[in-house]
Design a protein around this motif. Sequence first.
Motif, PDB file in Angstrom:
ATOM      1  N   SER A 171       0.842  -1.197   0.000  1.00 13.42           N
ATOM      2  CA  SER A 171       0.000   0.000   0.000  1.00 13.42           C
ATOM      3  C   SER A 171       0.879   1.250   0.000  1.00 13.42           C
ATOM      4  O   SER A 171       2.021   1.231   0.476  1.00 13.42           O
ATOM      5  N   GLN A 227       3.959   7.038   3.113  1.00  7.54           N
ATOM      6  CA  GLN A 227       4.173   5.763   3.796  1.00  7.54           C
ATOM      7  C   GLN A 227       3.926   4.629   2.803  1.00  7.54           C
ATOM      8  O   GLN A 227       2.853   4.548   2.204  1.00  7.54           O
ATOM      9  N   TRP A 285       4.022   0.489   2.500  1.00  6.22           N
ATOM     10  CA  TRP A 285       3.971  -0.726   3.329  1.00  6.22           C
ATOM     11  C   TRP A 285       3.877  -1.949   2.431  1.00  6.22           C
ATOM     12  O   TRP A 285       3.239  -1.900   1.366  1.00  6.22           O
ATOM     13  N   ASP A 286       4.521  -3.051   2.856  1.00  3.86           N
ATOM     14  CA  ASP A 286       4.314  -4.323   2.171  1.00  3.86           C
ATOM     15  C   ASP A 286       4.407  -5.452   3.187  1.00  3.86           C
ATOM     16  O   ASP A 286       5.008  -5.297   4.259  1.00  3.86           O
ATOM     17  N   ASP A 287       3.797  -6.591   2.865  1.00  3.63           N
ATOM     18  CA  ASP A 287       3.768  -7.740   3.784  1.00  3.63           C
ATOM     19  C   ASP A 287       4.807  -8.787   3.412  1.00  3.63           C
ATOM     20  O   ASP A 287       4.609  -9.971   3.609  1.00  3.63           O
ATOM     21  N   GLU A 312      11.316   0.745   8.790  1.00  7.19           N
ATOM     22  CA  GLU A 312      11.009  -0.266   9.807  1.00  7.19           C
ATOM     23  C   GLU A 312      10.752  -1.582   9.081  1.00  7.19           C
ATOM     24  O   GLU A 312       9.714  -1.753   8.446  1.00  7.19           O
ATOM     25  N   SER A 313      11.726  -2.513   9.184  1.00  7.25           N
ATOM     26  CA  SER A 313      11.631  -3.726   8.382  1.00  7.25           C
ATOM     27  C   SER A 313      12.263  -4.901   9.124  1.00  7.25           C
ATOM     28  O   SER A 313      13.363  -5.353   8.787  1.00  7.25           O
ATOM     29  N   THR A 331       7.277  -4.582   6.123  1.00 11.39           N
ATOM     30  CA  THR A 331       8.158  -3.428   5.945  1.00 11.39           C
ATOM     31  C   THR A 331       7.321  -2.165   5.814  1.00 11.39           C
ATOM     32  O   THR A 331       6.370  -2.122   5.026  1.00 11.39           O
ATOM     33  N   THR A 332       7.689  -1.152   6.592  1.00 11.53           N
ATOM     34  CA  THR A 332       7.031   0.149   6.512  1.00 11.53           C
ATOM     35  C   THR A 332       8.102   1.218   6.336  1.00 11.53           C
ATOM     36  O   THR A 332       9.001   1.336   7.167  1.00 11.53           O
ATOM     37  N   THR A 367       8.583   5.259   5.930  1.00 13.55           N
ATOM     38  CA  THR A 367       7.906   6.545   6.102  1.00 13.55           C
ATOM     39  C   THR A 367       8.863   7.659   5.705  1.00 13.55           C
ATOM     40  O   THR A 367      10.026   7.663   6.122  1.00 13.55           O
TER      41      THR A 367
END
Length: 402
Positions: free
Chosen positions: A332, A345, A347-349, A379-380, A386-387, A389
């Motif tokens: 996202s 931001q 983000w991925d899963d 932040e991973s 993984t996010t 920002t």
Amino acid sequence: MTERPRSSRDASGRSEAEQPPLPPARFAYDRHTWKEIAHLLANLPMSLFGFVYVVTVLSTSAFLTVTVIGFPLLAAGLMGARQLGKLERARARALLGVRVDEPSRLPLRGGKHGFFPQLWQTLKDPVGWRTTLYDFIRLPWGILTFTITLTSLFVLWPVLPFIARGLTNADRAMVRGLLSPSDELERRIAELESDRGVVVDTAAADLRRIERDLHDGAQARLVNLAMGLGLAKEKLLEDPDAAAAMVDEAHGEVKLALQELRDLARGIHPAVLTDRGLDAALSAVASRCTVPVKVTVDLPSRPVAAIEGIAYFTVSELLQNVSKHSRARSASVEVWRTEDRLLIQVWDDGQGGARLDGGSGIRGLADRMDAVDGLFVVESPLGGPTTVTAELPWRNRSEDRG
């Protein structure tokens, strides 16, 4: 991270309303008076040590500037002066009750920017130079305050609290004036000047990439196209069928060359970003990602083109990393404005493990953000998610035109 209150600050880092006044003098021997007397008696050894340090470092480094070690020695001396300033702030805090914020640490320039940018950054450090000035001018004051205090202990005992308070108030003023982070804006200017090198390096790398893509891609196809059309022209009368096949092949080469030129132009600055803004441009980038991406853009207006472009290429690079390295099933992208900041931001899963020093262009994105006074946080954890920002300064297009 999104809230950045701004207010008027004085030398100690407090707002004007929060800055405590200098304590008044009084005829009393309490623990505060004894602390002030101890501070004044310690002024002589501390000022003597600081003066000798500064004179030794400055004279030695000045003498050695004709060699390769002069400037590194001066830089090391300024770093040492920072530590002396830290010691003096601690002494003033313990004995005089002066609360002075610690200055920001010097930004480190590792990696490809290497030794010399870091050396230059240290040599321009305003905190180090103000501490050097503090230590240089303190010796006469240290001798004076030590002599007056020691004499008053035996001669002027009844009025010593009054004398101690007056002398330590001068010490408080010097600490607040020279040892506080009063020139934070100056530090930021120096940091941003250093960051210009990052921008120059990035621009040079982009130009080399464009040149390489043109030479190896579209230019090579156009050369082959010209040669193919030349051969077709020669065979046009003697072998029309072969000439027609060559023209058909050349037509395919034209299509490929046009597609490569479109991709190259998109990499420089996509037309959809210029015409329709971040929402449409990021949706186009997300559609090319190998995993489903949900894009949410909530912006009341458009920022200036430079900020918009950095935001676009940041998301584009991050989504490429998602496609190539993350093994994610979904991702996202969210973009919104908070006060005077543009926030992004991604983000991925996926499997996680992304780091600023781990390659994949992330270090370059962080450098580009830093160069425009932005922030970049990854932040991973291993195993994901993984996010990433990012923050950018917001400026309206109307403000840019004004």
